[in-house]
Write a protein that holds these residues in place. Structure first.
Motif, PDB file in Angstrom:
ATOM      1  N   ASP A   1       0.789  -1.232   0.000  1.00  0.00           N
ATOM      2  CA  ASP A   1       0.000   0.000   0.000  1.00  0.00           C
ATOM      3  C   ASP A   1       0.824   1.286   0.000  1.00  0.00           C
ATOM      4  O   ASP A   1       0.288   2.365   0.128  1.00  0.00           O
ATOM      5  CB  ASP A   1      -0.974   0.017   1.173  1.00  0.00           C
ATOM      6  CG  ASP A   1      -0.289   0.107   2.518  1.00  0.00           C
ATOM      7  OD1 ASP A   1       0.952   0.150   2.572  1.00  0.00           O
ATOM      8  OD2 ASP A   1      -1.005   0.120   3.537  1.00  0.00           O
ATOM      9  N   GLY A   2       2.116   1.205  -0.119  1.00  0.00           N
ATOM     10  CA  GLY A   2       2.960   2.396  -0.122  1.00  0.00           C
ATOM     11  C   GLY A   2       3.461   2.796   1.252  1.00  0.00           C
ATOM     12  O   GLY A   2       4.271   3.704   1.387  1.00  0.00           O
ATOM     13  N   SER A   3       2.992   2.133   2.296  1.00  0.00           N
ATOM     14  CA  SER A   3       3.430   2.483   3.654  1.00  0.00           C
ATOM     15  C   SER A   3       4.892   2.106   3.894  1.00  0.00           C
ATOM     16  O   SER A   3       5.482   2.530   4.873  1.00  0.00           O
ATOM     17  CB  SER A   3       2.544   1.791   4.696  1.00  0.00           C
ATOM     18  OG  SER A   3       2.677   0.389   4.610  1.00  0.00           O
ATOM     19  N   LEU A   4       5.474   1.326   2.996  1.00  0.00           N
ATOM     20  CA  LEU A   4       6.876   0.935   3.159  1.00  0.00           C
ATOM     21  C   LEU A   4       7.812   1.862   2.386  1.00  0.00           C
ATOM     22  O   LEU A   4       9.015   1.636   2.349  1.00  0.00           O
ATOM     23  CB  LEU A   4       7.083  -0.516   2.705  1.00  0.00           C
ATOM     24  CG  LEU A   4       6.244  -1.566   3.418  1.00  0.00           C
ATOM     25  CD1 LEU A   4       6.597  -2.955   2.911  1.00  0.00           C
ATOM     26  CD2 LEU A   4       6.403  -1.501   4.907  1.00  0.00           C
ATOM     27  N   ASP A   5       7.254   2.899   1.764  1.00  0.00           N
ATOM     28  CA  ASP A   5       8.075   3.859   1.036  1.00  0.00           C
ATOM     29  C   ASP A   5       8.579   4.931   1.991  1.00  0.00           C
ATOM     30  O   ASP A   5       7.934   5.268   2.964  1.00  0.00           O
ATOM     31  CB  ASP A   5       7.259   4.520  -0.089  1.00  0.00           C
ATOM     32  CG  ASP A   5       6.795   3.516  -1.131  1.00  0.00           C
ATOM     33  OD1 ASP A   5       7.510   2.517  -1.339  1.00  0.00           O
ATOM     34  OD2 ASP A   5       5.727   3.728  -1.723  1.00  0.00           O
ATOM     35  N   GLY A   6       9.732   5.490   1.699  1.00  0.00           N
ATOM     36  CA  GLY A   6      10.271   6.579   2.496  1.00  0.00           C
ATOM     37  C   GLY A   6      11.066   6.098   3.691  1.00  0.00           C
ATOM     38  O   GLY A   6      11.189   4.902   3.939  1.00  0.00           O
ATOM     39  N   PRO A   7      11.604   7.069   4.454  1.00  0.00           N
ATOM     40  CA  PRO A   7      12.481   6.736   5.589  1.00  0.00           C
ATOM     41  C   PRO A   7      11.819   5.867   6.655  1.00  0.00           C
ATOM     42  O   PRO A   7      12.403   4.905   7.119  1.00  0.00           O
ATOM     43  CB  PRO A   7      12.856   8.102   6.174  1.00  0.00           C
ATOM     44  CG  PRO A   7      12.608   9.077   5.080  1.00  0.00           C
ATOM     45  CD  PRO A   7      11.502   8.490   4.237  1.00  0.00           C
TER      46      PRO A   7
ATOM     47  N   GLY B   1       9.386   3.920   6.190  1.00  0.00           N
ATOM     48  CA  GLY B   1       9.069   2.660   5.541  1.00  0.00           C
ATOM     49  C   GLY B   1      10.214   1.671   5.599  1.00  0.00           C
ATOM     50  O   GLY B   1       9.990   0.455   5.636  1.00  0.00           O
ATOM     51  N   THR B   2      11.432   2.167   5.624  1.00  0.00           N
ATOM     52  CA  THR B   2      12.593   1.292   5.718  1.00  0.00           C
ATOM     53  C   THR B   2      12.555   0.516   7.029  1.00  0.00           C
ATOM     54  O   THR B   2      12.785  -0.695   7.049  1.00  0.00           O
ATOM     55  CB  THR B   2      13.901   2.099   5.617  1.00  0.00           C
ATOM     56  OG1 THR B   2      13.891   2.814   4.377  1.00  0.00           O
ATOM     57  CG2 THR B   2      15.114   1.215   5.692  1.00  0.00           C
ATOM     58  N   LEU B   3      12.231   1.203   8.100  1.00  0.00           N
ATOM     59  CA  LEU B   3      12.137   0.537   9.406  1.00  0.00           C
ATOM     60  C   LEU B   3      10.961  -0.445   9.427  1.00  0.00           C
ATOM     61  O   LEU B   3      11.083  -1.555   9.945  1.00  0.00           O
ATOM     62  CB  LEU B   3      11.992   1.574  10.516  1.00  0.00           C
ATOM     63  CG  LEU B   3      12.064   1.053  11.948  1.00  0.00           C
ATOM     64  CD1 LEU B   3      13.349   0.264  12.180  1.00  0.00           C
ATOM     65  CD2 LEU B   3      11.967   2.205  12.921  1.00  0.00           C
ATOM     66  N   THR B   4       9.839  -0.071   8.836  1.00  0.00           N
ATOM     67  CA  THR B   4       8.687  -0.970   8.767  1.00  0.00           C
ATOM     68  C   THR B   4       9.031  -2.210   7.945  1.00  0.00           C
ATOM     69  O   THR B   4       8.642  -3.326   8.293  1.00  0.00           O
ATOM     70  CB  THR B   4       7.467  -0.246   8.175  1.00  0.00           C
ATOM     71  OG1 THR B   4       7.185   0.903   8.976  1.00  0.00           O
ATOM     72  CG2 THR B   4       6.248  -1.145   8.142  1.00  0.00           C
ATOM     73  N   THR B   5       9.750  -2.020   6.849  1.00  0.00           N
ATOM     74  CA  THR B   5      10.189  -3.158   6.037  1.00  0.00           C
ATOM     75  C   THR B   5      11.063  -4.090   6.859  1.00  0.00           C
ATOM     76  O   THR B   5      10.904  -5.317   6.807  1.00  0.00           O
ATOM     77  CB  THR B   5      10.953  -2.685   4.786  1.00  0.00           C
ATOM     78  OG1 THR B   5      10.088  -1.863   4.002  1.00  0.00           O
ATOM     79  CG2 THR B   5      11.454  -3.848   3.956  1.00  0.00           C
ATOM     80  N   LEU B   6      11.995  -3.520   7.618  1.00  0.00           N
ATOM     81  CA  LEU B   6      12.845  -4.330   8.495  1.00  0.00           C
ATOM     82  C   LEU B   6      11.995  -5.090   9.497  1.00  0.00           C
ATOM     83  O   LEU B   6      12.212  -6.295   9.732  1.00  0.00           O
ATOM     84  CB  LEU B   6      13.867  -3.458   9.229  1.00  0.00           C
ATOM     85  CG  LEU B   6      14.681  -4.163  10.310  1.00  0.00           C
ATOM     86  CD1 LEU B   6      15.539  -5.269   9.723  1.00  0.00           C
ATOM     87  CD2 LEU B   6      15.543  -3.162  11.061  1.00  0.00           C
TER      88      LEU B   6
END
Length: 119
Positions: A86-92, A94-99
């Motif tokens: 949904d785009g929530s993993l984009d941006g600074p 988002g990097t932490l959320t991806t991790l």
């Protein structure tokens, strides 16, 4: 030969098993590790993250069609309430959320391995 730094993520995760379990419960609490389809959804999500969140690359890695990947990620979203697309993993942030997602998926898959049915 691999460098020690190639394993930095796995080493850090192993040292903080309680945190990995908490992330798994937060992101994947709606999944059953003994359910083969749920494991397939988690494996697809992990492949998606490892493939740079690209459907085409994920499909290639999993030897499937991009629509199958899209379907599985949609089912994961419905079961967990959180989306990887949904785009929530984009941006600074988002990097932490991806991790967090990657750590949760890896921990959940490793933890549930004992109760997973043998194919």
């Amino acid at each position: 030969m691999r460098q020690l730094t190639d394993l930095a993520g796995e080493i850090a995760m192993a040292d903080h098993a309680v945190l990995g379990a908490a992330l798994s419960a937060r992101f994947l609490g709606g999944l059953d590790p003994a359910d083969g389809f749920h494991r397939q959804l988690a494996l697809t999500a992990l492949a998606f993250l490892d493939s740079g969140r690209r459907l085409d690359r994920t499909a290639t890695v999993l030897f499937t069609h991009p629509n199958t990947v899209r379907y599985r990620l949609g089912r994961l979203h419905r079961l967990t309430g959180t989306s990887l697309t949904d785009g929530s993993l984009d941006g600074p942030s988002g990097t932490l959320t991806t991790l967090h997602w990657w750590w949760a998926l890896t921990t959940w898959l490793d933890t549930g391995a004992e109760s997973a049915p043998i194919p």
